[in-house]
Design a protein around this motif. Structure first.
Motif, mmCIF file in Angstrom:
data_model
loop_
_atom_site.group_PDB
_atom_site.id
_atom_site.type_symbol
_atom_site.label_atom_id
_atom_site.label_comp_id
_atom_site.label_asym_id
_atom_site.label_seq_id
_atom_site.Cartn_x
_atom_site.Cartn_y
_atom_site.Cartn_z
ATOM 1 N N UNK A 151 -4.390 -10.881 -4.165
ATOM 2 C CA UNK A 151 -4.124 -9.954 -3.508
ATOM 3 C C UNK A 151 -3.238 -8.616 -2.687
ATOM 4 N N UNK A 152 -4.009 -7.682 -3.791
ATOM 5 C CA UNK A 152 -3.599 -6.324 -3.996
ATOM 6 C C UNK A 152 -4.783 -5.805 -3.440
ATOM 7 N N UNK A 153 -6.543 -6.405 -3.801
ATOM 8 C CA UNK A 153 -7.330 -5.670 -3.534
ATOM 9 C C UNK A 153 -8.138 -4.702 -2.314
ATOM 10 N N UNK A 154 -6.856 -5.305 -1.408
ATOM 11 C CA UNK A 154 -6.921 -5.313 0.094
ATOM 12 C C UNK A 154 -6.830 -3.614 0.344
ATOM 13 N N UNK A 155 -5.727 -3.054 -0.111
ATOM 14 C CA UNK A 155 -4.390 -2.077 -0.658
ATOM 15 C C UNK A 155 -5.591 -1.020 -1.536
ATOM 16 N N UNK A 156 -6.338 -1.608 -2.139
ATOM 17 C CA UNK A 156 -7.028 -0.447 -2.624
ATOM 18 C C UNK A 156 -6.577 -0.389 -4.263
ATOM 19 N N UNK A 157 -5.687 -1.136 -4.770
ATOM 20 C CA UNK A 157 -5.024 -1.369 -6.013
ATOM 21 C C UNK A 157 -5.412 -2.124 -6.580
ATOM 22 N N UNK A 158 -6.870 -1.097 -7.603
ATOM 23 C CA UNK A 158 -7.553 -1.967 -8.525
ATOM 24 C C UNK A 158 -6.920 -2.657 -9.786
ATOM 25 N N UNK A 159 -7.654 -2.323 -10.694
ATOM 26 C CA UNK A 159 -6.895 -3.560 -11.838
ATOM 27 C C UNK A 159 -6.732 -1.872 -12.699
ATOM 28 N N UNK A 160 -6.931 -0.808 -12.822
ATOM 29 C CA UNK A 160 -7.014 0.392 -13.549
ATOM 30 C C UNK A 160 -5.876 1.159 -13.058
ATOM 31 N N UNK B 281 -3.991 0.165 -11.153
ATOM 32 C CA UNK B 281 -2.591 -1.537 -12.041
ATOM 33 C C UNK B 281 -1.588 -0.325 -12.892
ATOM 34 N N UNK B 282 -2.807 -0.691 -13.785
ATOM 35 C CA UNK B 282 -2.184 -0.123 -15.305
ATOM 36 C C UNK B 282 -1.411 1.075 -15.437
ATOM 37 N N UNK B 283 -2.445 2.054 -14.655
ATOM 38 C CA UNK B 283 -1.690 3.245 -14.875
ATOM 39 C C UNK B 283 -0.427 3.044 -14.114
ATOM 40 N N UNK B 284 -0.184 3.012 -13.048
ATOM 41 C CA UNK B 284 1.449 2.256 -12.408
ATOM 42 C C UNK B 284 2.413 1.936 -13.249
ATOM 43 N N UNK B 285 1.860 0.517 -13.581
ATOM 44 C CA UNK B 285 2.930 -0.265 -14.955
ATOM 45 C C UNK B 285 3.600 0.472 -16.098
ATOM 46 N N UNK B 286 2.221 1.721 -16.514
ATOM 47 C CA UNK B 286 2.812 2.541 -17.568
ATOM 48 C C UNK B 286 3.378 3.369 -17.404
ATOM 49 N N UNK B 287 3.451 3.855 -15.880
ATOM 50 C CA UNK B 287 5.086 4.887 -15.104
ATOM 51 C C UNK B 287 5.612 4.385 -15.434
ATOM 52 N N UNK B 288 5.677 3.379 -14.975
ATOM 53 C CA UNK B 288 7.445 2.295 -14.464
ATOM 54 C C UNK B 288 7.883 1.766 -15.761
ATOM 55 N N UNK B 289 7.168 1.771 -16.839
ATOM 56 C CA UNK B 289 7.844 1.939 -18.387
ATOM 57 C C UNK B 289 8.382 2.937 -18.620
ATOM 58 N N UNK B 290 7.523 4.234 -18.226
ATOM 59 C CA UNK B 290 8.170 5.239 -18.741
ATOM 60 C C UNK B 290 9.413 6.238 -17.881
ATOM 61 N N UNK C 149 -2.942 3.746 -4.272
ATOM 62 C CA UNK C 149 -3.942 2.657 -3.199
ATOM 63 C C UNK C 149 -5.135 3.661 -2.905
ATOM 64 N N UNK C 150 -4.716 5.054 -2.141
ATOM 65 C CA UNK C 150 -6.586 5.663 -1.428
ATOM 66 C C UNK C 150 -6.569 6.484 -2.476
ATOM 67 N N UNK C 151 -5.965 7.155 -3.677
ATOM 68 C CA UNK C 151 -7.305 8.288 -4.102
ATOM 69 C C UNK C 151 -8.717 7.000 -5.257
ATOM 70 N N UNK C 152 -9.193 7.696 -5.465
ATOM 71 C CA UNK C 152 -10.142 7.303 -6.482
ATOM 72 C C UNK C 152 -9.465 6.710 -7.788
ATOM 73 N N UNK C 153 -8.869 7.404 -8.141
ATOM 74 C CA UNK C 153 -8.362 6.933 -9.682
ATOM 75 C C UNK C 153 -6.636 7.676 -9.631
ATOM 76 N N UNK C 154 -5.842 6.897 -10.793
ATOM 77 C CA UNK C 154 -4.891 7.787 -10.467
ATOM 78 C C UNK C 154 -3.985 8.295 -11.599
ATOM 79 N N UNK C 155 -4.495 8.487 -12.794
ATOM 80 C CA UNK C 155 -4.802 9.197 -13.379
ATOM 81 C C UNK C 155 -5.276 10.246 -13.472
ATOM 82 N N UNK C 156 -5.848 11.308 -12.491
ATOM 83 C CA UNK C 156 -6.010 12.415 -12.882
ATOM 84 C C UNK C 156 -4.962 13.169 -12.876
ATOM 85 N N UNK C 157 -5.479 14.683 -13.439
ATOM 86 C CA UNK C 157 -3.808 15.824 -13.471
ATOM 87 C C UNK C 157 -3.252 16.076 -11.867
#
Length: 548
Positions: free
Chosen positions: A428-437, A439-448, A372-380
């Motif tokens: 409803x998640x935009x205010x928390x800093x969770x963008x579409x990209x 959420x896509x990363x989080x969904x992928x990790x949950x699928x893993x 939520x606070x990072x610029x991107x969720x899929x950094x190294x």
């Protein structure tokens, strides 16, 4: 036009120098002891030719050709070894009824390090180091439930284990190395044969090239992995259990404390905050452990009890992990909660065991906050953190599955996978800093994570279930997931817990399902008013159904 012997016309040539008069010869001088000076080469005028910069440019042509052919041989050797390591079939060994494939890792620049174990689709580094740039790679491909499974995972004494597991792994590695050596030799012969055909070399030269290339390649191959080939069998023979190999955390139980188990318990629920019912009203007449663990009267364990009249024992606890909660004691509220598996082992008549675990092992709440606070969720950095946590979970998950298989009542085991909390609507998640990209990363990790849960359950012959929250995710009009401002964000609501109960009951084997007593358990009384939960009255059909 001139003829032979005729001077060509042109400007007058300068006359020859006048002839000097003949003089008397000078008297001979006595010979000097000094050596006569050597004639100096004439100085050339104009620019001097540039000397070659590279040392091999001054070599004889035959030496240059030899260096070129040596380079060709080395390249062919490297290519043959790389291909052989990739295509050599893994050798299959059977240990205590379990199937393991033995191979080699990709070569590295270091001369020692860990091997690899493929477990539930995840590549884990071994806890035991190996010498050499190429190390053993083990792949657990089939788990057979039998009396020796627990010994295979956890060990049954050094002497027996060395005869069974260690010797089998060492034998598989020796066979793999022999195959790899043969395939390497065949590969380099094919490569050099193609080069000889392209260059149209004579028959004798071709034979010399093939023999030299084969000898050089096998020398490089043996020199590169011989250290591992000789030391790996001895190291593998010391392995007494799979847990020792991958470094699983040992389980710790506190024998001084035990949870009382009613004799008529038919369903046992183990797990984390999802199974406990975090953020929902607590059970009636709660014990201190119920309060500390956040067990709710709206949990799916209570839903199964209310709707079927079963005696369901919910041992789940908030923040529980496999090592601290399920297989070992957990600290909550200033007290030690005994390991959940201890009560499950003493439930001698349990027909079903339902498990919800994984999110707290991966520190999923921390992953969400960082995302939520990072610029991107899929950094190294975050990706490496997630992979590290997933590898640790996979090791402990294997240990949990082996314990579940060894339960005395031999119940049907259901592993709950995680629901998708996000869905297509994310405003409803935009205010928390969770963008579409993100959420896509989080969904992928949950699928893993779900893939690891499902594969592990399938390997042990257990059932895995994923509740379907489609149309009821966050930001929908009737969400099954608690929102950002609820007591436990991203956890199931009362209706979400009921949806999980529906999925679990649908997956139960009718032959192993406990017979309904048509009597509600003490926790099945009506929920206090003002809370969103299903009615405490059992429906006539005996199957829970969410109100619409």
């Amino acid at each position: 036009m001139t003829w032979p012997g005729q001077r060509a016309a042109g400007p007058p040539q300068p006359s020859a120098a006048p002839r000097q008069p003949r003089t008397q010869p000078e008297p001979a001088q006595p010979q000097s002891t000094q050596q006569p000076q050597q004639p100096q080469p004439p100085q050339q005028s104009g620019p001097q030719p540039e000397q070659p910069r590279w040392p091999w440019a001054r070599l004889h042509p035959w030496a240059t050709r030899r260096l070129i052919w040596l380079a060709v041989l080395l390249l062919a050797a490297a290519a043959a070894i790389a291909v052989a390591l990739r295509i050599t079939p893994l050798q299959t060994v059977n240990v205590a009824g379990q199937v393991i494939k033995v191979g080699a890792t990709a070569p590295t620049l270091s001369f020692s390090g860990p091997g690899e174990v493929d477990l539930f689709g995840q590549s884990l580094t071994t806890h035991i180091p190996f010498a050499g740039p190429v190390r053993p790679r083990l792949q657990l491909t089939q788990i057979t439930i039998n009396s020796e499974l627990t010994n295979f995972v956890q060990g049954a004494g050094p002497a027996k284990a060395e005869r069974v597991l260690g010797n089998a792994l060492a034998s598989g590695w020796i066979h793999y190395f022999a195959w790899e050596t043969a395939i390497t030799g065949l590969g380099v012969l094919v490569l050099l044969g193609a080069v000889a055909g392209f260059r149209r070399l004579p028959h004798r030269t071709t034979v010399k090239l093939l023999v030299t290339g084969l000898v050089l390649t096998e020398a490089v191959n043996l020199g590169a992995i011989m250290l591992t080939a000789y030391t790996a069998p001895g190291t593998l023979r010391q392995v007494r259990s799979l847990s020792q190999l991958v470094g699983s955390e040992p389980q710790v139980q506190d024998p001084r404390k035990a949870v009382p188990v009613p004799p008529d318990v038919r369903v046992v629920v183990l797990g984390d905050s999802t199974a406990a019912g975090a953020g929902l009203p607590t059970v009636l007449d709660p014990s201190k452990a119920d309060l500390d663990c956040g067990r709710s009267t709206d949990s799916y364990a209570e839903d199964l009890a209310r709707s079927n009249g079963w005696q369901v024992m919910n041992l789940a606890c908030n923040s529980a992990t496999i090592s601290q909660g399920l297989l070992g004691p957990q600290s909550r509220g200033g007290q030690i909660v005994p390991a959940q598996i201890d009560a499950a082992e003493r439930a001698r008549h349990a027909a079903e065991v339902i498990v919800s675990v994984g999110a707290d092992d991966l520190n999923w709440s921390t992953v969400l906050q960082l995302c939520a606070v990072a610029r991107t969720c899929d950094d190294k950095a975050t990706t490496a953190y997630f992979q590290q946590q997933l590898a640790k979970f996979s090791k402990n998950y294997l240990q949990l599955l082996s314990w579940l298989d060894a339960l005395p009542s031999q119940p049907q085991v259901i592993i709950n996978r995680y629901y998708d909390p996000f869905g297509p609507q994310l405003k409803c998640l935009n205010s928390a800093g969770l963008t579409t990209s993100k959420i896509r990363t989080l969904t992928s990790r949950l699928a893993t994570l779900n893939a690891v849960l499902a594969k592990g359950a399938a390997e042990f012959g257990f059932t895995s279930v994923r509740p379907d929250f489609t149309g009821h995710q966050l930001c929908s009009t009737q969400p099954y997931v608690q929102g950002l401002h609820d007591p436990a964000p991203f956890h199931p609501t009362a209706l979400g817990q009921l949806a999980i109960a529906l999925a679990d009951q649908a997956a139960m084997d009718p032959a192993s399902m406990p017979r309904s007593t048509a009597v509600a358990t003490p926790s099945a009384t009506a929920t206090p008013s003002g809370t969103a939960s299903p009615s405490g009255t059992a429906p006539p059909s005996g199957t829970p159904s969410p109100s619409r």
